[in-house]
Design a protein around this motif. Structure first.
Motif, PDB file in Angstrom:
ATOM      1  N   ALA A   1       0.925  -1.179  -0.076  1.00  0.00           N
ATOM      2  CA  ALA A   1      -0.243  -0.152  -0.263  1.00  0.00           C
ATOM      3  C   ALA A   1       0.712   1.186  -0.076  1.00  0.00           C
ATOM      4  O   ALA A   1       0.676   2.080  -0.765  1.00  0.00           O
ATOM      5  N   PHE A   2       2.049   1.090   0.770  1.00  0.00           N
ATOM      6  CA  PHE A   2       2.896   2.325   0.851  1.00  0.00           C
ATOM      7  C   PHE A   2       3.551   2.548  -0.359  1.00  0.00           C
ATOM      8  O   PHE A   2       3.559   3.749  -0.882  1.00  0.00           O
ATOM      9  N   LEU A   3       3.936   1.584  -1.127  1.00  0.00           N
ATOM     10  CA  LEU A   3       4.535   1.331  -2.410  1.00  0.00           C
ATOM     11  C   LEU A   3       3.646   2.319  -3.659  1.00  0.00           C
ATOM     12  O   LEU A   3       4.247   3.290  -4.253  1.00  0.00           O
ATOM     13  N   PHE A   4       2.462   1.959  -3.613  1.00  0.00           N
ATOM     14  CA  PHE A   4       1.627   2.286  -4.829  1.00  0.00           C
ATOM     15  C   PHE A   4       0.737   3.781  -4.395  1.00  0.00           C
ATOM     16  O   PHE A   4       0.137   4.294  -5.158  1.00  0.00           O
ATOM     17  N   LEU A   5       0.643   3.888  -3.060  1.00  0.00           N
ATOM     18  CA  LEU A   5      -0.083   5.281  -2.702  1.00  0.00           C
ATOM     19  C   LEU A   5       0.903   6.376  -2.650  1.00  0.00           C
ATOM     20  O   LEU A   5       0.296   7.339  -2.325  1.00  0.00           O
ATOM     21  N   GLN A   6       2.206   6.366  -2.712  1.00  0.00           N
ATOM     22  CA  GLN A   6       2.979   7.361  -2.658  1.00  0.00           C
ATOM     23  C   GLN A   6       2.642   8.745  -3.432  1.00  0.00           C
ATOM     24  O   GLN A   6       2.597   9.656  -2.951  1.00  0.00           O
TER      25      GLN A   6
ATOM     26  N   TYR B   1       9.978  15.096  -1.031  1.00  0.00           N
ATOM     27  CA  TYR B   1      11.567  14.952  -0.497  1.00  0.00           C
ATOM     28  C   TYR B   1      11.634  14.113   0.281  1.00  0.00           C
ATOM     29  O   TYR B   1      12.881  13.751   0.982  1.00  0.00           O
ATOM     30  N   LEU B   2      10.751  13.279   0.947  1.00  0.00           N
ATOM     31  CA  LEU B   2      10.820  12.440   2.194  1.00  0.00           C
ATOM     32  C   LEU B   2      10.485  10.868   1.685  1.00  0.00           C
ATOM     33  O   LEU B   2      10.904   9.994   2.311  1.00  0.00           O
ATOM     34  N   LEU B   3       9.704  10.623   0.459  1.00  0.00           N
ATOM     35  CA  LEU B   3       9.550   9.449   0.203  1.00  0.00           C
ATOM     36  C   LEU B   3      10.224   9.026  -1.123  1.00  0.00           C
ATOM     37  O   LEU B   3      10.782   9.896  -1.861  1.00  0.00           O
ATOM     38  N   PRO B   4      10.473   7.632  -1.326  1.00  0.00           N
ATOM     39  CA  PRO B   4      11.315   7.332  -2.417  1.00  0.00           C
ATOM     40  C   PRO B   4      10.784   7.461  -3.901  1.00  0.00           C
ATOM     41  O   PRO B   4      11.477   7.147  -4.818  1.00  0.00           O
TER      42      PRO B   4
END
Length: 263
Positions: free
Chosen positions: A190-195, A207-210
């Motif tokens: 969920a974190f991967l695709f909702l960024q 600036y904080l997420l990959p």
């Protein structure tokens, strides 16, 4: 004494106790089974097929488009593989009782976590970054009818690995926090695709997420990997530093939580 001959004497002390034996066991899971070549085939197939299809589709192929294609398929999709590999790294051993058995021996909990971190990081680096990256380098060089400068690719591979390392450490931390696979893989995916949606709600998160390490939001220049591969200035190094620090934090949280685990 003959019955003890298969056992190796542990000489490490403190947090390193048992690290060598544990690391050797984790490395064996990667390099003495079919896992390493299976992962190589999967990601060479994904990256190589997409690039080859674009390059050989006709004379309209553009290097910029190929770089973007490689950046996305080498960063976003293998991250799913990283999460899949890591989802059971801790949870599986806790459920099977393997972790309790191992820790009843002269092995520290910190060494247990670090062995999984080091072995899986090496496996991901080789099978999901370097091998498909070399194939991409060959294909992109072919498309330009000349060998490309390898230095931008080395820099790009370092950033791609950092992207994967983020999800590796995130999933490792989730494995320490939860006792079933569902929340571990569910939260990580969920974190991967909702960024991108989170960044849309709060642009500062870029600036904080990959996400923008490899995948641009609107402007192609606002992603680190494509900029490096094209010799362009990187729009900001803050995401690189932030993701590295967050990954270290995930490892520290995993070690802290695992120290509190009751077996």
């Amino acid at each position: 004494m003959a019955g003890n001959s298969p056992f190796e004497l542990v000489t490490e002390r403190g947090w390193r106790r048992g690290l060598n034996n544990l690391l050797g066991n984790e490395l064996a899971h990667w390099w003495m089974t079919r896992q390493w070549w299976t992962q190589c085939l999967i990601w060479v197939g994904v990256v190589g097929f997409m690039l080859a299809a674009a390059i050989f589709s006709g004379p309209s192929f553009q290097f910029t488009a190929g770089v973007m294609l490689y950046s996305i398929f080498a960063s976003l999709f293998p991250a799913v593989g990283v999460i899949s590999v890591m989802q059971g790294a801790l949870v599986g051993e806790k459920q099977d009782g393997t972790a309790a058995w191992v820790l009843s021996k002269p092995a520290s909990r910190t060494a247990f976590i670090l062995s999984k971190l080091a072995a899986n990081s090496l496996g991901v680096l080789v099978t999901m970054v370097l091998v498909p990256g070399i194939v991409a380098y060959i294909l992109l060089s072919y498309s330009q009818k000349a060998a490309l400068d390898p230095l931008p690719f080395l820099a790009a591979w370092a950033i791609i690995f950092l992207n994967h390392f983020f999800y590796l450490t995130l999933t490792l931390m989730l494995g320490a926090l939860f006792s079933s696979r569902g929340p571990v893989i569910g939260i990580a995916l969920a974190f991967l695709f909702l960024q991108q949606y989170l960044i849309g709600l709060l642009p500062l998160l870029r600036y904080l997420l990959p996400w923008t390490l490899a995948v641009p939001l609107n402007d192609q220049a606002q992603a680190v990997v494509p900029a490096l591969l094209q010799g362009q200035p990187v729009y900001s190094w803050i995401p690189v530093v932030a993701v590295l620090l967050e990954s270290i934090l995930f490892v520290l949280v995993a070690m802290r939580r695992f120290e509190q685990e009751e077996f």
